[in-house]
Design a protein around this motif. Structure first.
Motif, mmCIF file in Angstrom:
data_model
loop_
_atom_site.group_PDB
_atom_site.id
_atom_site.type_symbol
_atom_site.label_atom_id
_atom_site.label_comp_id
_atom_site.label_asym_id
_atom_site.label_seq_id
_atom_site.Cartn_x
_atom_site.Cartn_y
_atom_site.Cartn_z
ATOM 1 N N TYR A 199 58.840 48.940 47.777
ATOM 2 C CA TYR A 199 58.843 49.595 48.799
ATOM 3 C C TYR A 199 57.370 50.356 48.270
ATOM 4 N N PHE A 250 55.384 48.631 50.018
ATOM 5 C CA PHE A 250 54.783 49.048 51.224
ATOM 6 C C PHE A 250 54.337 49.926 52.050
ATOM 7 N N GLN A 270 60.938 56.911 57.818
ATOM 8 C CA GLN A 270 61.622 55.393 57.815
ATOM 9 C C GLN A 270 62.021 55.003 56.360
ATOM 10 N N CYS A 315 65.164 56.122 55.032
ATOM 11 C CA CYS A 315 66.404 55.426 55.758
ATOM 12 C C CYS A 315 66.712 53.984 55.296
ATOM 13 N N SER A 316 65.660 53.618 54.591
ATOM 14 C CA SER A 316 65.625 52.488 54.793
ATOM 15 C C SER A 316 66.226 52.810 53.207
ATOM 16 N N ALA A 359 63.022 43.809 56.559
ATOM 17 C CA ALA A 359 62.830 43.684 54.713
ATOM 18 C C ALA A 359 63.290 45.933 54.963
ATOM 19 N N THR A 360 62.727 46.440 55.589
ATOM 20 C CA THR A 360 62.949 48.202 56.211
ATOM 21 C C THR A 360 63.491 48.054 56.893
ATOM 22 N N ALA A 361 64.132 47.284 57.864
ATOM 23 C CA ALA A 361 65.126 47.912 59.620
ATOM 24 C C ALA A 361 66.515 47.635 59.045
ATOM 25 N N ALA A 367 67.581 47.388 56.401
ATOM 26 C CA ALA A 367 68.146 47.746 55.018
ATOM 27 C C ALA A 367 68.842 49.222 55.389
ATOM 28 N N ILE A 368 68.298 49.511 56.660
ATOM 29 C CA ILE A 368 68.907 50.849 57.002
ATOM 30 C C ILE A 368 70.128 50.550 57.851
ATOM 31 N N MET A 412 65.153 41.968 51.408
ATOM 32 C CA MET A 412 66.284 43.427 52.000
ATOM 33 C C MET A 412 67.368 42.920 51.107
#
Lengths: 280, 280, 280, 280
Positions: C170, C173, C205, C208-209, D38-40, D42-43, D122
């Motif tokens: 991360y 990222f 963002q 929040c992940s 990978a990030t979204a 994960a939310i 994720m």
């Protein structure tokens, strides 16, 4: 076009040209209100139809996307129709900003028609969930569900005249800010075409201030279109005219408030904006 | 104007001109604070008067629209009055940014007057809901309701001197950032007139950091106007001066903090900003 | 300055000049991290010290103001120091963007020192509330309270090596996006100096992940400064080095990840950005 | 380059050049979808795996960072690949905006491949938490957990044809706005390269409108990649094709909707945008 400079157009030609120009403007207001009602009233459905609600108790989660529905449509058709989507805005611009007065009623008609289509679009999206919830419940809750579809529940704490006052005050706030951020004489108006985003934040902010009272319409077009769609789908008098004279409080209160807010800006703020030669 | 270059104006003429310029500035601060208090304290009412609250537990939902109230008013009247809406801002600009010192007190007066009108406007909006809730409750909860109207509840965990320190620290943070984003020598200051949006995010961010402590005023004008309006509506000493010397902690702490935050920026950051000739 | 063009400065002069330039940069990183830690960790305190929490369950309410703490500081001192506030950013810029390598360690030192001051500032703000809550509770909850002060609670579900991987991914990222939005060759990079706002949204963002895992540091400076401040205030080994080797996972994982993210952008994206002559 | 003006390149050379140009475009779509998934997703894991959830009931907290995942990637690689990350966008641009039709399928392939890698990324991040929760629970809840990994739970209230309609309608809304804010003839399109931020807000707004229905994919690439990754990790037919024909409703509904939304903009709005000569 260069011919017009030589031979002035007849009045007949002028009228035909203005009507030809009016059509895309009405299409713009129609499409914009469709989008606004189809997406924004759907947010209310997510709030009321799921248990636990994915928004309750986060009213910001409701008000921010509500506001941005207007943002996107001002971006999309604002260059054509001005992006009013609210008859109070149309009226205030007709009074103080040179918007042609004869276009106001056609605009209102297009806004309401678009709003009805959008509300029906939302109804298509949510009725399986909504009816399932309403099915097993007593009437009062079913009314709440219905109100979620059409966003016009009325709170009994308020008298009609009080609701009238609130609609007037907060529509005045709305128009005061809209007049400020679209004032070409305001050197602090948002740049880079960012004012539609500010409009979205503004609707959000006012929604967070009085969203629970009278469903924060401050918008005659949105209020009327939701009520008509409700009546079309069998809600009857609960939707139109709704209980307690709220229809008139919302309609007339908002219109007078919008004109007042525009007037306050034009009378007390705009005259004192620095002139171009001072900015030099 | 060109005449002035030939015959310098008498001191009498200068003073008259400055007073004539002061009036729209005071109108701007007055209208801005009216808007801020009328919309933003209403958010607190929605938080406390509805059950379940549409904001609890989403403090962001409170702090973001709070902040944007200032955003919209800086857009609207910032070009006229500077858009202070906070006596700590007025003081810091008077100390370090050439704001005329003799205008500070009139600004304070206009800010407080506007804030009182805005608070009464909010009271008109919410009293039917608020009194209904307060009616059936013991005194302590009714006080909470009253505090919701006037936003000046005081937490007992903190001593007066501690509150003083907190107000000073966080008003210093506020002014440090305001000085940075309005610094004409700062090449990274927000462009496209976006700094009022940053001000809104800043108020939100500081609100999310200490909003539960001393009601995050960090603003003498807003604190005093809510207290005066509270006293006018019958809250008496609960509102003004309020318990435990908090009035003075909020007023003086915030003022000194604001001046300190401006000083830190002017002393430690601004001198090292790249000069125009270096930017080429 | 024009003299330098005639007589090249001696190496001694060059070093003195660079050191003179370094001091305001370190002050910038120091002040920025102070602000970030003083305001952002305070948000966590509001989350954990109040019951019901004003943020729980709105993680966005935590992550958005966290992110904007960086936004404001990049606006404020970014023109002087670059606005890193994160040793992984410093390292990645040293590797691929010409940031002087010898400045990396002084930057780290200034960041950590500022972070310690900010954490102590937050402790001053919240200890009356925090200790009151911690007083009547068993040790495990008191640890939670302490962790709220210093933001370094560690989840037992994760092995050290797994945490290392997450921090690396991360932070990669994070740096990938930072490299993109600050790339002078990127024709879509945010204009109007809006990239600090994008940085704030980015931190939000990513928070929040993975905010619940390892407290989403992805920032060695912030992690270390909170641990040192925790140790200074009597938390001992719970804070520094903390359980389970998490200190090293957070520190080294984040550093390697940051360098990797920068590398991916420089290797796979930047070479294909349209050249200036193609943009015409 | 100037040689091409004299000797036109052979068709062979043209093809080779276009293929050479295609590679970085596919890399861009691949990296972008990796980041997004990978990030979204994960939310969603934070939403479902923690108790109490740090997002429930704040759907905005889910939808806003979801949207910004796209924002950051449009900033990062939009100048290279256009930043589609959604096959419906690719198709609509191929139909109406001159995007080369032969590149559509390679784009889809790169998007899905990137999405699979992101979903696995994720999974690496969250499996210790997810499996621990799933372990002690009955099958239905474990399915929910699995669905959280792959974001493709299907609601039983909706028939396949109804889901098809919803995907079509709301993808049409998505493309309508995207066409508007990227229209070079739209004088109100966002300036200062801010349109990726508007894209993020748009995804947020539509997510808040219908996020609970069919998991708001309105994106064939994201839907398919999550399903394939789910199958790879042992979810079998629950993931791919999933129950009730939803795969085809999501895929084909979204594609047709996207094309329709683009068509409505091109047919009803764009022709009426003010021409450059009118803007003067």
């Amino acid at each position: 076009r260069s011919i017009f400079l030589l031979v002035p157009p007849s009045q007949h030609q002028v009228i035909r040209r203005e009507i030809r120009q009016l059509i895309p403007e009405l299409i713009g207001e129609f499409l914009g209100m469709w989008y606004v009602m189809a997406t924004a009233t759907a947010i209310t459905c997510m709030l009321l139809f799921y248990n636990p609600s994915p928004f309750l108790p986060g009213f910001l989660g409701l008000a921010l996307p509500w506001g941005f529905a207007f943002t996107f449509m001002v971006f999309a058709v604002g260059a054509i129709s001005g992006g009013h989507f609210n008859f109070s805005v149309t009226l205030a611009f007709a009074c103080f900003r040179g918007f042609p007065k004869w276009k106001a009623l056609p605009y209102f008609f297009a806004q309401v028609l678009g709003g009805i289509c959008g509300t029906l679009n939302m109804w298509f999206t949510y009725y399986p969930v909504g009816y399932q919830i309403a099915a097993g419940k007593p009437l009062s809750e079913a009314t709440t569900v219905a109100a979620a579809f059409f966003n016009n529940a009325d709170l009994s704490e308020y008298t009609t005249i009080h609701s009238f006052g609130i609609q007037a005050f907060y529509t005045a706030f709305l128009l005061f800010v809209i007049f400020a951020i679209t004032d070409p004489y305001n050197p602090l108006a948002p740049g880079a075409n960012m004012f539609p985003v500010i409009v979205g934040f503004l609707v959000m902010q006012l929604g967070c201030s009085l969203g629970m009272i009278n469903q924060f319409t401050i918008n005659p077009s949105r209020d009327l279109s939701a009520r008509i769609a409700g009546a079309m789908l069998g809600m009857g008098k609960t939707a139109l005219p709704g209980p307690g004279g709220m229809l008139w409080a919302n309609q007339i209160g908002s219109m007078l408030g919008g004109i007042s807010g525009g007037f306050v800006y034009e009378a007390l703020v705009r005259p004192f904006m620095p002139r171009v030669e001072e900015l030099g």
